[in-house]
Write an enzyme that holds these catalytic residues in place. Sequence first.
Site, PDB file in Angstrom:
ATOM      1  N   THR A 113     -48.969  21.574 -32.492  1.00 25.34           N
ATOM      2  CA  THR A 113     -50.224  21.854 -31.796  1.00 25.34           C
ATOM      3  C   THR A 113     -51.066  22.861 -32.567  1.00 25.34           C
ATOM      4  O   THR A 113     -52.300  22.749 -32.637  1.00 25.34           O
ATOM      5  CB  THR A 113     -49.913  22.410 -30.384  1.00 25.34           C
ATOM      6  OG1 THR A 113     -49.187  21.426 -29.668  1.00 25.34           O
ATOM      7  CG2 THR A 113     -51.189  22.753 -29.629  1.00 25.34           C
ATOM      8  N   HIS A 161     -52.894  21.150 -35.251  1.00 32.22           N
ATOM      9  CA  HIS A 161     -54.102  20.473 -34.746  1.00 32.22           C
ATOM     10  C   HIS A 161     -55.250  21.475 -34.622  1.00 32.22           C
ATOM     11  O   HIS A 161     -56.391  21.184 -34.962  1.00 32.22           O
ATOM     12  CB  HIS A 161     -53.842  19.857 -33.363  1.00 32.22           C
ATOM     13  CG  HIS A 161     -52.902  18.694 -33.370  1.00 32.22           C
ATOM     14  ND1 HIS A 161     -53.143  17.533 -34.042  1.00 32.22           N
ATOM     15  CD2 HIS A 161     -51.702  18.511 -32.754  1.00 32.22           C
ATOM     16  CE1 HIS A 161     -52.142  16.689 -33.852  1.00 32.22           C
ATOM     17  NE2 HIS A 161     -51.252  17.252 -33.076  1.00 32.22           N
TER      18      HIS A 161
END
Lengths: 352, 352, 352, 352
Positions: free
Chosen positions: A44, A47
Site C-alpha cells: 500500500t 501505491h
Amino acid sequence: MANSMPAVVKSEAKAGVEIREVPLPSIGPTDVLVKVKVASICGTDLHIYNWDPWAQGRITPPLIPGHEFCGHVAAVGNEVTAVKEGDFVSAEMHVACGKCMQCRTGLGHICQHVKILGVDSNGAFAGYVAIPESNIWKLDETIPHDYASILDPLGNAVHTALSGDLAAKSVAITGCGPIGLFAIAVARACGAAQVIAIEVNEYRRNIARQMKADLVLDPATQDVRSIVHERTGGYGVDVLLEMAGHKDAVKLGFDILRTGGRVSLLGIPSRPLEIDLAKDIIFKGATVLGINGRKMYETWYQMTALLKSGKLDLHPVITNRLPLTDFSKGMDMLNSGKASKILLYTEGNGSF
Amino acid sequence: MANSMPAVVKSEAKAGVEIREVPLPSIGPTDVLVKVKVASICGTDLHIYNWDPWAQGRITPPLIPGHEFCGHVAAVGNEVTAVKEGDFVSAEMHVACGKCMQCRTGLGHICQHVKILGVDSNGAFAGYVAIPESNIWKLDETIPHDYASILDPLGNAVHTALSGDLAAKSVAITGCGPIGLFAIAVARACGAAQVIAIEVNEYRRNIARQMKADLVLDPATQDVRSIVHERTGGYGVDVLLEMAGHKDAVKLGFDILRTGGRVSLLGIPSRPLEIDLAKDIIFKGATVLGINGRKMYETWYQMTALLKSGKLDLHPVITNRLPLTDFSKGMDMLNSGKASKILLYTEGNGSF
Amino acid sequence: MANSMPAVVKSEAKAGVEIREVPLPSIGPTDVLVKVKVASICGTDLHIYNWDPWAQGRITPPLIPGHEFCGHVAAVGNEVTAVKEGDFVSAEMHVACGKCMQCRTGLGHICQHVKILGVDSNGAFAGYVAIPESNIWKLDETIPHDYASILDPLGNAVHTALSGDLAAKSVAITGCGPIGLFAIAVARACGAAQVIAIEVNEYRRNIARQMKADLVLDPATQDVRSIVHERTGGYGVDVLLEMAGHKDAVKLGFDILRTGGRVSLLGIPSRPLEIDLAKDIIFKGATVLGINGRKMYETWYQMTALLKSGKLDLHPVITNRLPLTDFSKGMDMLNSGKASKILLYTEGNGSF
Amino acid sequence: MANSMPAVVKSEAKAGVEIREVPLPSIGPTDVLVKVKVASICGTDLHIYNWDPWAQGRITPPLIPGHEFCGHVAAVGNEVTAVKEGDFVSAEMHVACGKCMQCRTGLGHICQHVKILGVDSNGAFAGYVAIPESNIWKLDETIPHDYASILDPLGNAVHTALSGDLAAKSVAITGCGPIGLFAIAVARACGAAQVIAIEVNEYRRNIARQMKADLVLDPATQDVRSIVHERTGGYGVDVLLEMAGHKDAVKLGFDILRTGGRVSLLGIPSRPLEIDLAKDIIFKGATVLGINGRKMYETWYQMTALLKSGKLDLHPVITNRLPLTDFSKGMDMLNSGKASKILLYTEGNGSF
C-alpha cells in the site's frame, strides 16, 4: 521528549515523498503516543509513493504513511489504562467505528466506517505515532522487535489461513508476496499436511523455499494442475489461500481446489474477473470466504500465541533493513521486485 | 403385477419424447421396485425434452427421464431391509459411489462419481421405477402425496436455505422458479425476519406473493438496491439465496448483500460470469457457498420434519396436475412460462 | 493360505485367555480377509483379559479380541472393489449399521446399533481377521507398520483434539495413557501454542516429556491450578482434552479451563460424577463435547495425512513389542502400569 | 426534569425494600439518562427482595435493583452520539470491561469483570436510570413498550435457543419460567419441528400451552421419557434447552436427548449435581453449551428482528401489570408462584 520528529511525508499529489522534521502528534485523553522503533513497508505504501490511480482516489496530502510498526509507549492520555509509558507495543491500524452492526457483533474488521492510520490519517513512518487506546496491542518483551513490526501483514496471513480448518489438510497458496510467504509458515505451524506455494516470480519462489513450503511451483513453466492432482491423490487441495489477486492465479486456484474445498480470498484483483460459478463453486460445493484485515482482536491473540511459542520462522521474508531516512531507497527496491519485507529503523541503520 | 408399464421415453437424439409401453425394470438384491403414483417435472426434464446443448452432451437415448416422484413399494430385493412392500416412499435420485473421499466424509451430495436416475439411467416418468435401497426414503403416511412427489426440488431449497443461519435474518431470494418459491416457504418457516423475493417474471412474482414473501420485487421496473437498502436499515440483506443462475441476478444479489453476509449459490449460470471479488466478497467479508443437490440424508430428515410439522404451505407452486400421458402438454406449458411445478399422475388425470 | 491360524481366544467366562489354533474366518461377498501383521493392545483388551464387571456384562465367549491392527489383504469377497490382495490395510472396527439417522447424517461414529469387531465378534489377535469392505482402510506403503497398527487409538486422539480449533491455543490434556500421549503429538502438530500434560503416574509423565509436551504436571504434588494460571496470563487454557475419565481429573480440568473454552471429553468415568454446572459450564460459557470413536471416515483421512506428512512422532508411546503368543505377558506388563502401547507381532518376535 | 424521582431501594441488609424519593442519577460524558417507562421483575430481583444467601453474598445496600426496562432518553452526556433525547430505548445491563480477552474477541457476554446494573450498582426500578452509551439499545418505535421492557429475559431465551440450529429439529425445554416460556415462542418462530415443554408447575404449564408448545408435559405425573421416545421416532429430541436449573430437570433432559444432540444450559443449579458423563455426553456424542446473558450485541439484533417481523407472541407470559409503587405486591405474587412476568409502570397503574 523532543518537540519535533523526522517523518516521511506525502506532501503533494504526485509521486515521491519528502523526509522532513514535523511536530510530534498530539494525543487526546484516550490516545497513546508511541515512539516508533521499527516500521515496515507494505505494498500500500508503494501505491502511495508511486501515486497510482488507487492512491489518487484515496489519499489526501499531506499524509505521513506507514501502518506496520512497533515501538515503546512515550505518553498516554489521562483515561488510558491498557498500557503505560515504556510498554512495548504495536497496533491495529484499522480504527473501527465501534457503533455499526458489524462492530457490535464482533466483525469490526469489516466496519464500513473504518479509518486506517497511515492511509486516512497520519501513520508510523515517523519518530512518533498517536494511536487510540482501543487499538494498541501490548507485546510480550519476548517477541523480537523485527517480528513486532510486521504484525499487520502477519495478521493478514493468520486471519486468512485460520478462517477455516488447516489441520491435516493440503493447502495451496497462490501468490508469494510477504503475506503469502507468512501464510506458508502459519499453515505449516498449524498442521497443514502439505503446503504448495505457487508464484511466477523466481525471487519470491526462492523465499518460499526458505519458508519450507513442501512444494514451490511456477505456473509459467510447470503444469501445476497435474502436479497438484498427483500430489493430492487426484482430489485437489483441501484449502486455497489466494493472495495474488491476479485473474490467472484465481482461475488456477479454483482449478486445483478439491470438491468440497475451502477458498479464502485475500488478494485484491484490480478489476472484476470471470468466475465459472457452476464448475468452480456450485457443483464443487465449495466454500469461498472474503478476508479483510485482521479480526479484532482474535487474530492478534492468535499471532501473539504463535510467536511466543516459537512456531513461526519469518526471517526469510525480511529481506532488507534500512534507516527510516532511506525510505525512497526501499521504494526503489520494491519497485525492482528484488525485495520482500523491508524494515525501516528510526534509530541506527538497521544493520545489527 | 403387470409385465409392462407406460413410460415417457426419450427414444432418439432429438427433441420430443414417446409415450409407450415398456417392460418393468428388473431389480437386484439391494434394489426396490416402486409403483409410481406421482412424478413431477423439473427444468432438467425440459432440457432433455427440448434436446438443448446440455442434453445433447449428457443424455444417451433411450432413456426414461424423471427424478421427482413418490409411490408405493411394489417389490424388494432379497437383501433389502429398509422398506417392505406397500410402504409409501420417495427417493434421492443422486446415487453416490459410496467410496470416494467425499462420500466417506459425509459429502455424498458432491460425489464425483454420482449417477442420476432419470438422467444417467432410467427414472420415474413411468409406471414403475427401480431404486437402490440406500436411496429410498420412507415417508410418513401423513405427508400428502403431492408434497411427497416434489421432495427433490424442495430438498434443493432446504439445502440452500439451511446451509447457514436464517433465524432472525433478512433473506433475499433471486429467481422464483419452483426452488426459489419453495425457499420462500422454508425461509419463513425457519425464522427469517423478512424474505425478499426478486424475479423478472410476473407469473412467478404472483406465486411468490402467494408464498407470502414479505416483499416481491421486479428488478426490471423497480430500484431493488434502494428498496432493499431502505428495508434493511441501510445494511443490505444478511443472506442471499441465488436461484436464478443469471448474471444480472448474481450481480444484483451481491450488490444488496450486507457486509459480512452469506450467499448460497444454487442457480446454474450457463457460462462464466464477471464477479467483482474485491467489492463483493473480499472487502465485504462475505461467505459464498456452492450448493448442489440435497445433503444425504440430512436434508431429507429436515424436510420430512418441516412437512410433518405443517410449517410449509407449498400449494401455490403446484400449478398443474396432468395424467402422465400428457407429458408433452406439460412441456408446452413450461416452455410457455405459464406454469411452475407440474405433477404427473400415473393413474387418473390428477384432477381430484 | 493355511487352513488354521494362531489366535488369542477368550474361551470361557473367567480371567485369562488361551492361545490356540483355530480355523480361518470365512468371508462373504463384501468382506475382506486380512493377514494380520501387527496387532496392538488396548485397555479394553485388558478389561476382557481380567474379566472385570464391564467385560462380564458385554463379552460372550468364545471371542477372539483385538481391534487395533494392520496387515495385508489375503482375499476379498467377489463384490469388493476398494482393495485387492496384497494391499496394506488397517480397519475401523466399529461397524455401523448404515441405516439409522446417525449413520445417514454423517454420524456413523455414534451409531446406536454399532458392532465392534474384537468385542462383539472376532477381532485381530489372530493370524487373520475378516473385515467388511466398508470398514477397510487402505494404507499408503510409506506409513510405518507400527504406526499402522495403532490407528484406532491415534484416531481417538485425532478425533478428540480436532473436534474444535487448536491452532494458536493453549491445550491441557488430563490423563496420559496412550491416547492422551498421542494427543500431545497431535496438538503440537496442529498448532497448539502450548500443550500442558497432566498425569499422576510418573511412568506416563516420562513418556509425556518424550512426546514434547511443553509442560508436564503431576497433580498429586504440584499446584496445577496456579501453574496453569501463571502460564496462561491468568486466563486458563483454551482447550481441555479430558482423557483420564477420573473425577479428580475432570474437576481439575474444568477448574483450569478459561471462560469461553472448549472441553472434549473422551475418558470414560466408571460412574456418574459431580459437576458444578453453574461455575464450570454456564457462567464460563464453555463448550463441552462428548467424543466417541473416530469419525467415519474423516478422522482416518486426517490421521493418514498427518502421518504421511511426518508431523507425528509417536515412538515414545510404543513401549513394547512382543510375539502374539506372548499376549499374556503383555497383559501382565499393562497390569503392572509399566507399559504404554504394546505391539504384538504375528510373525517373529517384534524385535526388529 | 424533576430533581428527584421515586425508586425501589434496598436500603438495608435484610428482606424487603423501601419505595422512596431519591435524587436523579448523574451522568458522565459517555452516559445516557433514561426516563423509565416500564420495568419488569426478574427472579434475581426476588432473590434480592427475599435477601436469600445469594443476595447476602452479592448485594451491597443501598441499591436500586431492576435490570429489565424500557423508556425514553431524557439527557445524554456530551460525547454520546448513538442516541438523542426522546429516543425510545432499552439497554444491556451487563456492563463488560471492554479490555479482557473475552471482550476483545467478541465474547463480552462472558467478561470476567462484568458489572450488572441493578445488581452491582443502581438499576431501573426508578423514575430514571443512567446507562453507558455502549450499552444503550435504540428501539424501533414499532416495538410494543411491554415487549421492550422484557428484552433482557427474551434475550436469554434467544441466546439459548439460537446457540445452535433449531430449524427442522425437535426441541425440549425443561423449566417454564418466563425465559423457558419465551424460548417456546423463539423455537417455534425459528423453525423447530416440534417444541416439547416440560414443567412441574401447573400454572406455568398452562402458560406454556398458550405459548403453543406442541406438547406440554408434567414430569411429576407423566412418563416423559416414553412419550418423547414415541414422539421422536425413538431417537429423542435433537435439542435440549435447559432452563430449570434443577437436578431432576437436568437428568431428565439428558435422558431424552438423542445421540448427537445439543444441550444449551441456561438454568443455574444452586449446587453441583451428578452427571453420567459416559452415558449422557461421551457415548452420545453430545454438544453441551453453557449460556450466560445475551451476546453483545448479536442477540439484541436477533430479537429486534424477530419482534419487528411480528413472529413472537409473548403476551401470555406477561401476567401482571402494576404501578412501580406496588413493587412489594409483585414480589408477593411471585413468591406465591401465581405469576410469570410482572411489568411495573412508572406512571399510571399499568391497566391500559
